[in-house]
Write a protein that holds these residues in place. Structure first.
Motif, PDB file in Angstrom:
ATOM      1  N   ALA A 284    -101.672  -1.244 101.172  1.00  0.00           N
ATOM      2  CA  ALA A 284    -102.337  -0.055 101.696  1.00  0.00           C
ATOM      3  C   ALA A 284    -103.211  -0.455 102.866  1.00  0.00           C
TER       4      ALA A 284
ATOM      5  N   PRO B 271    -110.338   6.206  97.723  1.00  0.00           N
ATOM      6  CA  PRO B 271    -108.904   6.332  98.013  1.00  0.00           C
ATOM      7  C   PRO B 271    -108.607   7.389  99.065  1.00  0.00           C
ATOM      8  N   ALA B 272    -109.602   8.198  99.374  1.00  0.00           N
ATOM      9  CA  ALA B 272    -109.316   9.248 100.342  1.00  0.00           C
ATOM     10  C   ALA B 272    -109.026   8.666 101.706  1.00  0.00           C
TER      11      ALA B 272
ATOM     12  N   ARG C  93    -107.529   5.660 102.259  1.00  0.00           N
ATOM     13  CA  ARG C  93    -106.498   4.625 102.254  1.00  0.00           C
ATOM     14  C   ARG C  93    -105.165   5.296 102.007  1.00  0.00           C
ATOM     15  N   GLU C  94    -104.207   4.947 102.825  1.00  0.00           N
ATOM     16  CA  GLU C  94    -102.887   5.518 102.643  1.00  0.00           C
ATOM     17  C   GLU C  94    -101.986   4.471 102.013  1.00  0.00           C
ATOM     18  N   PRO C  95    -101.152   4.882 101.131  1.00  0.00           N
ATOM     19  CA  PRO C  95    -100.232   3.885 100.564  1.00  0.00           C
ATOM     20  C   PRO C  95     -99.257   3.414 101.616  1.00  0.00           C
TER      21      PRO C  95
ATOM     22  N   ARG D 179    -105.316   4.625  93.765  1.00  0.00           N
ATOM     23  CA  ARG D 179    -105.721   3.537  94.638  1.00  0.00           C
ATOM     24  C   ARG D 179    -105.603   3.933  96.100  1.00  0.00           C
ATOM     25  N   ALA D 180    -104.586   4.698  96.403  1.00  0.00           N
ATOM     26  CA  ALA D 180    -104.387   5.117  97.787  1.00  0.00           C
ATOM     27  C   ALA D 180    -103.690   6.464  97.750  1.00  0.00           C
ATOM     28  N   ALA D 181    -103.952   7.235  98.759  1.00  0.00           N
ATOM     29  CA  ALA D 181    -103.359   8.575  98.777  1.00  0.00           C
ATOM     30  C   ALA D 181    -103.108   8.975 100.213  1.00  0.00           C
TER      31      ALA D 181
ATOM     32  N   GLU E  79    -100.882   6.673  95.031  1.00  0.00           N
ATOM     33  CA  GLU E  79    -100.426   5.444  94.400  1.00  0.00           C
ATOM     34  C   GLU E  79    -101.514   5.005  93.441  1.00  0.00           C
TER      35      GLU E  79
ATOM     36  N   GLU F 297    -106.191  -0.841 104.874  1.00  0.00           N
ATOM     37  CA  GLU F 297    -107.608  -0.794 104.549  1.00  0.00           C
ATOM     38  C   GLU F 297    -108.380  -0.799 105.830  1.00  0.00           C
TER      39      GLU F 297
END
Lengths: 293, 517
Positions: A224, A233-234, A236-238, B450-452, B487, A226
């Protein structure tokens, strides 16, 4: 046709303990010696003589019999934990392999729960127009339908989602695949709610099988992006999907495990599977930046 | 039997207009619209066939019109003739508006010709079909008597030998002559058929053509007239009866194989193939279990048909024994002859050699599981994910051609590989109105996010006339969905959405819709 792989050099994320597979060494494993021709007939098909589908990375292909996934034979793809119930990882993995097969004949996909979503297959390069979906009522019917589909040279591949597959059934499917050189994939998928085994391989999946290769997938954390030290998590994108892929059985090959990354389509490497790192947790090459795309 | 105004009657029967209404059929002749047939109510106002439409409209402004359809009329007449087979096996349509029925030898079943004719007339009148029935020993006499004007509508029965006197007072136009001959006869003052008897036949033939003599003889019974009687097509049925009742599965299979061979040989001679085959087993105790198979393409290969039937044979219980077995091909269609190549394996029996193995597999699976459990997918233009895919039949040739609708991929909007049939509600904790959740619980398991990525807004399709209500498990007002690709800490990826928006008075609900790899 082959997908080029690049060595990834990122910091591997902390991974859960790998499945019990035995020692994995860092030395590139030697390819098994070729079987002499006069022994090949005696062994009766232990060494597949048909075409193979190379995955593109020599670390993976070296372990597969013939240098790639053998076509015209039966393969088993299973998963761990929640992925065993959803069957999503295995479906994309199989679709990546199916995408490289010739498109003249259709692919049969037989399942009890028909939740395969064709737009999700587009990322893998597999054209959903080649798909013929079959809804069966239970595992026995799925296996019977697979045999029916393999009885004629009608399909280029047949995929069946079953839970229980015993040795006799897998042997029948393997023989059916060999009859017309149709590739068969068995996707092991359990009903929802089954208590997932936390570690190790459940007894049902340790049964001997007549499939040529047996794969076991598990989800892995993606890289992801960072930005800074923000932890919500808002922000961070997978990243591209990553899986831990273990080849637990390969007739004529060796076992191995890797972390594969499913990259996005790009100009030179559409829908590729990329080896990120071996499971020994050592980066393959120090430093270096991952090329974009 | 004469059916006056048959096209009008047909329209009435089809429910186009009630019988009392003024109705006319029109055709376009050389650019001019003319009336072809008029109903009784319209004729009472003075409209005639052949009249120009403009004039007719001037007389009767609310005239109801229909296009003249001679082909449809003829087909309906043929169907009526088939219905008349309840009276006699020989029933033929007499275009444009009559029917021939040969009731020789059938009248005794109705206790006489009068009763038969009365029954026929009564049934047709009950079906809103006005008709005039005439029974005579010759076709010409019957034709003329049915179409006479005047007299009551009761059926006319002629005793044999009375034709000469009966048709004498009828006008010459009822002799089935060409219009030119009829006009010439009228000009000479010969208006009744009886007046023709006295004239020498040779002069009549020379003056008006040979047909007048022929028709006269036919009416009087001196010349035979042949009518082409339509016969129903023989059913594609083969029957096998046994001296002793059989019951073992092998015997039944052998019987089916034998029947399939005979039936397929008959079909193959005519280059036809069957698409549905039904086998019936007549048991000694009177029960008739049956099995049916359907194929996607017409087939006439006996081994293939026998194999398909044999797969379903185990559902048949022979009981104490089976006396007879019949095999019928219910849907028969033409088969293009195909020449097998030297290297093609003997497979299928379907028409096209390219698709023969695929048709065989599709047939086997469809007969085993049911035809609705086998399908292909095609894209449908819809934003809503569950409506974006539609099903097509498995042997649809469209995917093989260039004209198939293409699947479009949007890299910025990835779609999951698994889509749940109904979005499942989950408990999710999301920080602020627009942010993805930090953790959610699905099927009892807690997942930490964890990530979106997202949100991707998919709204309801406002152009759909009848919006789906609660059927999807999501109310229509909630079809403003914000999708997030999340995720969790183990690496599994989900497709969640929040239905509805904050601040609307009801808290929005989170759902899980799909699973990524």
């Amino acid at each position: 046709m082959l997908c080029p792989f690049r060595l990834a050099a990122d910091r591997p994320a902390p991974l859960p303990p790998p499945p019990a597979l035995g020692k994995i060494s860092l030395r590139p494993p030697k390819a098994p010696p070729p079987v002499p021709a006069h022994l090949r007939a005696l062994l009766g098909g232990a060494r597949p003589a048909g075409a193979v589908l190379a995955l593109g990375d020599r670390r993976v292909d070296a372990l597969l019999p013939g240098g790639g996934v053998p076509l015209g034979q039966l393969h088993e793809v299973g998963a761990e934990g929640l992925a065993a119930e959803t069957g999503a990882l295995a479906a994309v993995f199989i679709a990546c392999l199916l995408a490289r097969l010739p498109a003249a004949r259709p692919v049969f996909w037989i399942a009890t729960r028909c939740d395969l979503y064709p737009p999700g297959l587009l990322d893998t390069g597999f054209d959903p127009a080649r798909l013929v979906l079959v809804a069966a009522r239970d595992d026995a019917e799925t296996l019977a339908a697979m045999e029916t589909a393999l009885a004629e040279p009608a399909a280029v591949a047949v995929v069946g989602e079953v839970g229980r597959l015993d040795r006799v059934a897998s042997r029948r499917l393997q023989l059916a695949c060999l009859r017309h050189a149709t590739t068969g994939f068995v996707l092991r998928r359990w009903p929802y709610g089954r208590k997932a085994a936390a570690d190790g391989v459940p007894a049902r999946e340790r049964e001997p099988t007549a499939a040529v290769t047996r794969w076991r997938l598990a989800p892995a954390l993606s890289a992801a992006e960072e930005a800074g030290a923000r932890l919500t998590p808002a922000t961070r994108e997978p990243g591209p999907a990553r899986w831990r892929v273990a080849l637990t059985h390969a007739r004529g090959g060796r076992e191995g495990a890797w972390t594969l990354e499913f990259t996005e389509a790009s100009d030179e490497a559409p829908h590729s599977l990329r080896v990120v790192a071996g499971l020994a947790d050592h980066p393959a090459a120090p430093g270096g930046l991952r090329a974009a795309g | 039997m004469w059916l006056p105004d048959w096209p009008i009657t047909r329209l009435h029967r089809a429910g186009f207009a009630p019988p009392a209404e003024k109705l006319a059929t029109v055709e376009t002749e050389r650019g001019l619209r003319r009336l072809v047939d008029v109903s009784a109510a319209a004729a009472a106002l003075g409209l005639r066939p052949g009249q120009a439409l403009a004039g007719a409209r001037a007389i009767c402004p609310d005239l109801k019109l229909a296009e003249a359809d001679p082909a449809g009329d003829a087909e309906a007449l043929g169907r009526l003739a088939l219905w008349c087979e309840r009276y006699t096996p020989l029933a033929a349509p007499d275009p444009p508006d009559g029917l021939w029925l040969d009731i020789t030898g059938c009248a005794h079943l109705w206790n006489g010709e009068e009763a038969l004719a009365a029954d026929l007339a009564r049934r047709l009148e009950a079906g809103e079909t006005p008709c005039r029935v005439a029974v005579a020993g010759t076709t010409g006499a019957a034709w003329a008597l049915a179409r006479r004007i005047g007299g009551d509508a009761a059926p006319v029965i002629l005793a044999p030998g009375e034709e000469r006197e009966a048709i004498a007072p009828l006008p010459v136009g009822l002799l089935r002559l060409p219009p030119a001959a009829v006009a010439a006869l009228r000009r000479l003052g010969l208006r009744r058929i009886g007046e023709l008897y006295r004239l020498p036949r040779a002069d009549l033939a020379v003056r008006f053509g040979a047909s007048i003599v022929l028709r006269l003889d036919q009416a009087l019974g001196q010349v035979e007239e042949a009518i082409a009687w339509p016969r129903a097509a023989p059913p594609w049925l083969e029957r096998l009866a046994f001296a002793e009742p059989i019951g073992t599965p092998e015997d039944l299979e052998r019987a089916l194989a034998l029947l399939a061979e005979r039936l397929c040989a008959r079909l193959a001679v005519k280059l036809l193939g069957g698409r549905m085959f039904a086998a019936r087993f007549f048991r000694t105790d009177g029960e008739v279990p049956h099995i049916a198979v359907a194929t996607a393409l017409p087939v006439h290969a006996p081994a293939y048909v026998a194999k398909l039937l044999g797969a379903k044979l185990e559902t048949v219980d022979p009981g104490f024994g089976v006396d007879a077995v019949t095999l019928e091909a219910e849907a028969v269609a033409a088969v293009a002859p195909a020449q097998p190549g030297f290297d093609a394996p003997a497979a299928g029996g379907a028409s096209a050699t390219d698709g023969a193995p695929l048709a065989a597999v599709v047939d086997a699976l469809a007969n085993r599981l049911g035809p609705e459990r086998l399908w292909r997918v095609a894209p449908r233009a819809s934003h809503v994910p569950e409506r974006a895919v539609e099903r097509r039949p498995a042997l649809d040739p469209a995917p093989m051609t260039r004209k198939a609708p293409a699947w479009e991929r949007d890299p910025s909007q990835p779609r999951p590989i698994r889509l749940l049939r109904r979005p499942e509600p989950i408990e999710a904790t999301a920080p602020v109105p627009d942010d993805p959740p930090v953790l959610f619980r699905w099927r009892g398991a807690l997942h930490r996010v964890r990530a979106a990525a997202g949100p991707e807004r998919i709204a309801a399709e406002w152009w759909r006339r009848a919006p789906r209500s609660e059927r999807d498990g999501v109310a229509e007002t909630d079809l403003v969905r914000d999708y997030y690709r999340v995720e969790d800490t183990e690496g599994a990826r989900f497709w969640l959405f929040r239905a509805g928006q904050h601040g609307g008075g009801r808290t929005p609900q989170w759902y899980l819709h799909g699973l990524f790899a």
